[in-house]
Motif scaffolding. Structure first.
Motif, PDB file in Angstrom:
ATOM      1  N   THR A  16       0.681  -1.256  -0.205  1.00  0.00           N
ATOM      2  CA  THR A  16       0.150   0.036   0.250  1.00  0.00           C
ATOM      3  C   THR A  16       0.943   1.403   0.431  1.00  0.00           C
ATOM      4  OG1 THR A  16      -1.324  -0.797   1.466  1.00  0.00           O
ATOM      5  CG2 THR A  16      -1.894   1.326   1.212  1.00  0.00           C
ATOM      6  N   ILE A  76       0.180   4.989   0.895  1.00  0.00           N
ATOM      7  CA  ILE A  76      -0.292   6.641   1.206  1.00  0.00           C
ATOM      8  C   ILE A  76       0.262   7.611   0.717  1.00  0.00           C
ATOM      9  CG2 ILE A  76      -1.708   7.699   3.223  1.00  0.00           C
ATOM     10  CD1 ILE A  76      -1.251   4.795   4.567  1.00  0.00           C
ATOM     11  N   ASP A  77      -0.081   8.434  -0.648  1.00  0.00           N
ATOM     12  CA  ASP A  77       0.478   9.389  -1.359  1.00  0.00           C
ATOM     13  C   ASP A  77      -0.634  11.072  -0.828  1.00  0.00           C
ATOM     14  OD1 ASP A  77       1.596  10.085  -2.591  1.00  0.00           O
ATOM     15  OD2 ASP A  77       1.213   9.442  -4.556  1.00  0.00           O
ATOM     16  N   ILE A  94       0.434  13.143   0.656  1.00  0.00           N
ATOM     17  CA  ILE A  94       0.097  13.146   2.675  1.00  0.00           C
ATOM     18  C   ILE A  94       0.892  14.624   2.734  1.00  0.00           C
ATOM     19  CG2 ILE A  94       0.299  12.861   5.363  1.00  0.00           C
ATOM     20  CD1 ILE A  94       0.641   9.874   4.259  1.00  0.00           C
ATOM     21  N   VAL A 110       0.019  10.524  10.603  1.00  0.00           N
ATOM     22  CA  VAL A 110       0.074   9.820  10.014  1.00  0.00           C
ATOM     23  C   VAL A 110      -0.044   8.306  10.517  1.00  0.00           C
ATOM     24  CG1 VAL A 110      -1.126   8.793   7.489  1.00  0.00           C
ATOM     25  CG2 VAL A 110      -1.234  10.932   8.132  1.00  0.00           C
ATOM     26  N   ILE A 136      -7.694   2.544   7.840  1.00  0.00           N
ATOM     27  CA  ILE A 136      -6.620   3.914   6.722  1.00  0.00           C
ATOM     28  C   ILE A 136      -7.605   5.293   6.832  1.00  0.00           C
ATOM     29  CG2 ILE A 136      -7.687   3.855   4.621  1.00  0.00           C
ATOM     30  CD1 ILE A 136      -4.618   3.017   5.025  1.00  0.00           C
ATOM     31  N   ALA A 168      -4.896  12.603   1.811  1.00  0.00           N
ATOM     32  CA  ALA A 168      -4.470  11.571   0.720  1.00  0.00           C
ATOM     33  C   ALA A 168      -4.780   9.825   0.332  1.00  0.00           C
ATOM     34  CB  ALA A 168      -4.280  10.179   2.816  1.00  0.00           C
ATOM     35  N   LYS A 169      -4.562   9.806  -0.556  1.00  0.00           N
ATOM     36  CA  LYS A 169      -5.053   8.890  -1.664  1.00  0.00           C
ATOM     37  C   LYS A 169      -3.907   7.743  -1.310  1.00  0.00           C
ATOM     38  CE  LYS A 169      -6.585  12.104  -4.900  1.00  0.00           C
ATOM     39  NZ  LYS A 169      -6.784  13.022  -3.186  1.00  0.00           N
ATOM     40  N   LEU A 170      -4.838   6.799  -1.850  1.00  0.00           N
ATOM     41  CA  LEU A 170      -4.213   5.630  -1.304  1.00  0.00           C
ATOM     42  C   LEU A 170      -3.646   4.420  -2.442  1.00  0.00           C
ATOM     43  CD1 LEU A 170      -6.276   3.744   1.870  1.00  0.00           C
ATOM     44  CD2 LEU A 170      -4.404   4.190   1.800  1.00  0.00           C
ATOM     45  N   LYS A 228      -7.235   2.027  -6.819  1.00  0.00           N
ATOM     46  CA  LYS A 228      -6.904   3.752  -6.502  1.00  0.00           C
ATOM     47  C   LYS A 228      -8.191   4.132  -5.475  1.00  0.00           C
ATOM     48  CE  LYS A 228      -3.570   6.896  -9.156  1.00  0.00           C
ATOM     49  NZ  LYS A 228      -2.766   6.978  -8.797  1.00  0.00           N
ATOM     50  N   VAL A 261      -9.385   8.491   1.147  1.00  0.00           N
ATOM     51  CA  VAL A 261      -9.960   8.186   2.719  1.00  0.00           C
ATOM     52  C   VAL A 261     -11.150   9.244   2.413  1.00  0.00           C
ATOM     53  CG1 VAL A 261      -7.770   8.314   3.409  1.00  0.00           C
ATOM     54  CG2 VAL A 261      -8.190  10.225   2.993  1.00  0.00           C
TER      55      VAL A 261
END
Ligand code: CTP
Ligand code: ZN
Length: 151
Positions: A15, A17-18, A20, A28, A70, A80-82, A93, A96
């Motif tokens: 994963t 996490i972008d 942030i 986080v 998450i 934030a994008k997962l 993608k 959150v």
């Protein structure tokens, strides 16, 4: 990705996490209890981003979270994008979203609240998500975006 240089190495499975905001990156890390993991984690901070100015990124190899785990980070990092990575490819993608109930990660603003005086976990109903407003399950006081404190 051919002509792009990654600031932090790509991962094979896991994963990412972008997006942030750099200012909340370590919050986080703490909300997700990443110190308890013994899998490979790479963290980049203050990387350049067109959208955020400076962004943080967390790459978790071999880790796939449940959504409700998450989603807690949406309290401090709604941008934030997962990215779910399988065999080096981004296969999914997700954005959150703040959950309807928050257990344990936020401190109640009311010093007299039982959760601030006894061994009781905090619990809040989320009464507003756009501008975060959390209503304490015990004392009914509202903790909001400006005075939110992550435990
Ligand atoms: N990534 C990674 N390992 C891979 C593939 C991707 O660490 N094997 C990371 C990338 O570095 C990036 C994120 O996962 O930070 C999302 O990858 P990608 O969708 O390719 O990047 P962008 O198109 O820039 O995504 P976005 O539009 O969300 O910024
Ligand atoms: Zn309370």
């Amino acid at each position: 990705m051919k002509d792009k240089q990654l600031s932090v190495s790509a991962i094979r499975e896991g994963t990412v996490i972008d997006h942030i905001p750099a200012s909340v990156l370590f919050k986080v890390v703490s909300i997700l209890n990443l110190d308890k993991l013994d899998t490979m984690i790479t963290i980049g901070n203050s990387l350049g981003s067109k959208k955020l100015g400076k962004k943080g990124i967390i790459k978790l190899s071999e880790v796939f979270f449940q959504d409700n785990d998450i989603n807690k980070i949406a309290l401090v990092a709604p941008s934030a994008k997962l990215n779910i990575i399988r065999n080096y490819e981004v296969v999914e993608k997700r954005v959150v979203a703040i959950p309807d109930v928050i257990v344990d990660i936020v401190k109640c603003v009311n010093p007299k609240c039982i959760t601030n005086n006894e061994e009781v976990s905090t619990k809040f109903d989320v009464v507003s998500k756009s501008e975060v407003k959390l209503k304490c399950h015990y004392c009914e006081k509202i903790t909001n975006q400006d005075n939110i404190e992550i435990i």
